[in-house]
Design an enzyme around this catalytic site. Structure first.
Site, short mmCIF file in Angstrom:
data_model
loop_
_atom_site.label_atom_id
_atom_site.label_comp_id
_atom_site.label_asym_id
_atom_site.label_seq_id
_atom_site.Cartn_x
_atom_site.Cartn_y
_atom_site.Cartn_z
N ALA A 23 8.04 -14.02 -6.23
CA ALA A 23 7.17 -15.20 -6.05
C ALA A 23 5.95 -14.86 -5.19
CB ALA A 23 7.97 -16.33 -5.41
N THR A 24 4.98 -14.18 -5.80
CA THR A 24 3.70 -13.93 -5.12
C THR A 24 2.62 -14.69 -5.88
OG1 THR A 24 3.28 -11.95 -6.45
CG2 THR A 24 4.45 -11.63 -4.36
N SER A 43 7.45 -1.12 -10.98
CA SER A 43 7.78 -2.44 -11.56
C SER A 43 8.92 -2.28 -12.54
CB SER A 43 6.55 -2.98 -12.31
OG SER A 43 6.92 -4.08 -13.12
N TYR A 59 -0.21 -2.21 -18.35
CA TYR A 59 0.49 -2.25 -17.04
C TYR A 59 1.78 -1.43 -17.08
CZ TYR A 59 2.79 -4.55 -13.00
OH TYR A 59 3.43 -4.83 -11.81
N ILE A 82 3.81 -8.86 -1.61
CA ILE A 82 4.85 -7.88 -1.25
C ILE A 82 4.35 -6.96 -0.14
CG2 ILE A 82 6.12 -5.88 -2.14
CD1 ILE A 82 6.17 -7.38 -4.91
N ASN A 96 1.45 0.20 -2.40
CA ASN A 96 1.82 -1.11 -2.97
C ASN A 96 0.69 -1.77 -3.76
OD1 ASN A 96 3.22 -3.94 -2.92
ND2 ASN A 96 1.26 -4.26 -1.87
N ASP A 149 -10.88 -0.03 -0.84
CA ASP A 149 -10.50 -0.09 -2.25
C ASP A 149 -9.78 1.23 -2.55
OD1 ASP A 149 -10.32 0.18 -4.99
OD2 ASP A 149 -12.25 -0.78 -5.38
N VAL A 150 -8.47 1.15 -2.75
CA VAL A 150 -7.67 2.38 -2.86
C VAL A 150 -7.89 3.13 -4.18
CG1 VAL A 150 -5.86 1.73 -1.22
CG2 VAL A 150 -5.62 1.08 -3.64
N1 LIG Z 1 5.07 -9.98 -7.87
C1 LIG Z 1 5.81 -9.40 -8.80
O1 LIG Z 1 6.57 -10.07 -9.53
C2 LIG Z 1 5.75 -7.92 -9.02
C3 LIG Z 1 6.69 -7.36 -9.90
C4 LIG Z 1 6.67 -5.99 -10.11
C5 LIG Z 1 5.76 -5.20 -9.45
N2 LIG Z 1 4.86 -5.76 -8.61
C6 LIG Z 1 3.90 -4.86 -7.94
O2 LIG Z 1 3.95 -5.10 -6.55
C7 LIG Z 1 2.68 -4.82 -5.96
C8 LIG Z 1 2.24 -6.01 -5.15
O3 LIG Z 1 2.16 -7.13 -6.02
P1 LIG Z 1 2.02 -8.63 -5.49
O4 LIG Z 1 2.72 -9.48 -6.49
O5 LIG Z 1 2.34 -8.70 -4.05
O6 LIG Z 1 0.44 -8.84 -5.76
P2 LIG Z 1 -0.68 -9.63 -4.93
O7 LIG Z 1 -1.81 -9.81 -5.89
O8 LIG Z 1 -0.10 -10.82 -4.23
O9 LIG Z 1 -1.10 -8.55 -3.82
C9 LIG Z 1 -1.75 -7.37 -4.17
C10 LIG Z 1 -2.64 -6.94 -3.03
O10 LIG Z 1 -3.24 -5.69 -3.43
C11 LIG Z 1 -4.62 -5.76 -3.12
N3 LIG Z 1 -5.37 -4.86 -4.01
C12 LIG Z 1 -5.50 -4.95 -5.35
N4 LIG Z 1 -6.27 -3.95 -5.80
C13 LIG Z 1 -6.62 -3.22 -4.72
C14 LIG Z 1 -7.44 -2.08 -4.54
N5 LIG Z 1 -8.05 -1.48 -5.57
N6 LIG Z 1 -7.56 -1.58 -3.29
C15 LIG Z 1 -6.97 -2.18 -2.23
N7 LIG Z 1 -6.21 -3.28 -2.35
C16 LIG Z 1 -6.04 -3.79 -3.58
C17 LIG Z 1 -5.01 -7.23 -3.32
O11 LIG Z 1 -6.21 -7.55 -2.63
C18 LIG Z 1 -3.78 -7.93 -2.76
O12 LIG Z 1 -3.88 -8.15 -1.38
C19 LIG Z 1 1.77 -4.46 -7.13
O13 LIG Z 1 1.69 -3.07 -7.27
C20 LIG Z 1 2.46 -5.09 -8.33
O14 LIG Z 1 2.15 -4.44 -9.54
C21 LIG Z 1 4.83 -7.11 -8.37
#
Ligand SMILES: NC(=O)c1ccc[n+]([C@@H]2O[C@H](COP(=O)([O-])OP(=O)(O)OC[C@H]3O[C@@H](n4cnc5c(N)ncnc54)[C@H](O)[C@@H]3O)[C@@H](O)[C@H]2O)c1
Length: 257
Positions: A189-190, A142, A155, A18, A90, A63-64
């Site tokens: 779809a990630t 989420s 979570y 995302i 994000n 690392d955030v």
């Molecule tokens: N994919 C879904 O269905 C979904 C649904 C609801 C919420 N979300 C939220 O959306 C956001 C993105 O999710 P996604 O599915 O794209 O995940 P993803 O795992 O594809 O991408 C997450 C990114 O965050 C980075 N990351 C993780 N921890 C980190 C840190 N401590 N410091 C810096 N970077 C960090 C990872 O390296 C990765 O590039 C997240 O917050 C997730 O909780 C996703």
């Protein structure tokens, strides 16, 4: 997307998923985009993809969940872009723990990524926004902030915190022209979501079940969340703050299956 041209935007967790789609949407709207991720190679890859399309993007390893790294990365962003108008919090992880077996260290580490990081990044970006007389923050929460299921501990608690943080920050910062909103994605779809479905005993059945749970009959695409993020970050959302927007194909509208 109007109202983004010339803006400097920070997107965390933009190496993939995302975040990567949001970086592309914001850059496509004319913003200069800082891609922050603990996966530096992935962040560089996203920046290179955008640059190849003539978009303005730069990558920063960070690392955030670590305040010193966040402070250092934002200093680098400021040096590169001179200002910060937009922040997209994000980065996040979806890890499930047993609530009795989970250690205190794991709790602290998890909440540092999924909740504290949004505050750490806002703490860096808000002074810049105040100086500019406004800005926009979009937090990625989420569907689990409002409804959840077994196996989502803690979570759902962290993402509920993100929504609470969004409201508080909107109230604290509204007088300074800084808008703060959240998006609540459903199944998108990630990589982690696809991997989880593939790990099910019957992946095809699991995928069908997830799909049919959505009134729209499918799983969402990262760009469909990115477009909502870009809208909330832009001037098109100029009177929207403290809001939480579901981007879930109608999943949260459903009472039961
Ligand atoms: N994919 C879904 O269905 C979904 C649904 C609801 C919420 N979300 C939220 O959306 C956001 C993105 O999710 P996604 O599915 O794209 O995940 P993803 O795992 O594809 O991408 C997450 C990114 O965050 C980075 N990351 C993780 N921890 C980190 C840190 N401590 N410091 C810096 N970077 C960090 C990872 O390296 C990765 O590039 C997240 O917050 C997730 O909780 C996703």
């Amino acid at each position: 997307m109007s109202g983004l041209a010339g803006r400097a935007a920070v997107v965390t967790g933009a190496a993939q998923g995302i975040g990567r789609a949001a970086a592309r949407r914001l850059a496509g709207g004319g913003a200069r985009v800082a891609i922050l991720d603990r996966d530096l190679h992935g962040a560089q890859r996203t920046a290179a993809e955008l640059a190849a399309d003539g978009l303005d993007a730069a990558s920063f390893g960070c690392d955030v969940s670590d305040s010193a790294q966040v402070t250092a990365a934002f200093a680098e962003v400021r040096a590169r872009f001179g200002q910060i108008d937009v922040l997209v919090n994000n980065a996040g992880v979806n890890a499930a723990f047993d609530l009795v077996a989970m250690s205190e260290d794991d709790w602290d580490r998890f909440f540092a990524i999924d909740l504290k990081s949004a505050w750490l990044c806002a703490r860096e970006a808000v002074p810049d926004m105040r100086e500019l007389g406004g800005g926009a923050i979009v937090n990625v929460a989420s569907i689990h902030a409002s409804m959840t299921r077994a196996g989502m501990f803690p979570y759902a608690a962290a993402k509920s915190g993100v929504v609470g943080l969004t409201r508080t920050m909107a109230i604290e910062l509204g007088g300074q022209g800084i808008r703060v909103n959240a998006v609540c994605p459903g199944y998108i779809a990630t990589e982690p979501v696809i991997a989880k479905l593939r790990a099910e005993p019957d992946p095809a059945l699991a995928e069908r079940r997830v799909r049919t749970n959505h009134p729209l009959g499918r799983i969402g695409e990262p760009d469909e969340v990115a477009s909502a993020i870009a809208f909330l970050a832009s001037e098109q959302a100029s009177f929207i703050t403290g809001a939480t927007l579901a981007v879930d194909g109608g999943l949260s509208a459903r009472f039961a299956t």
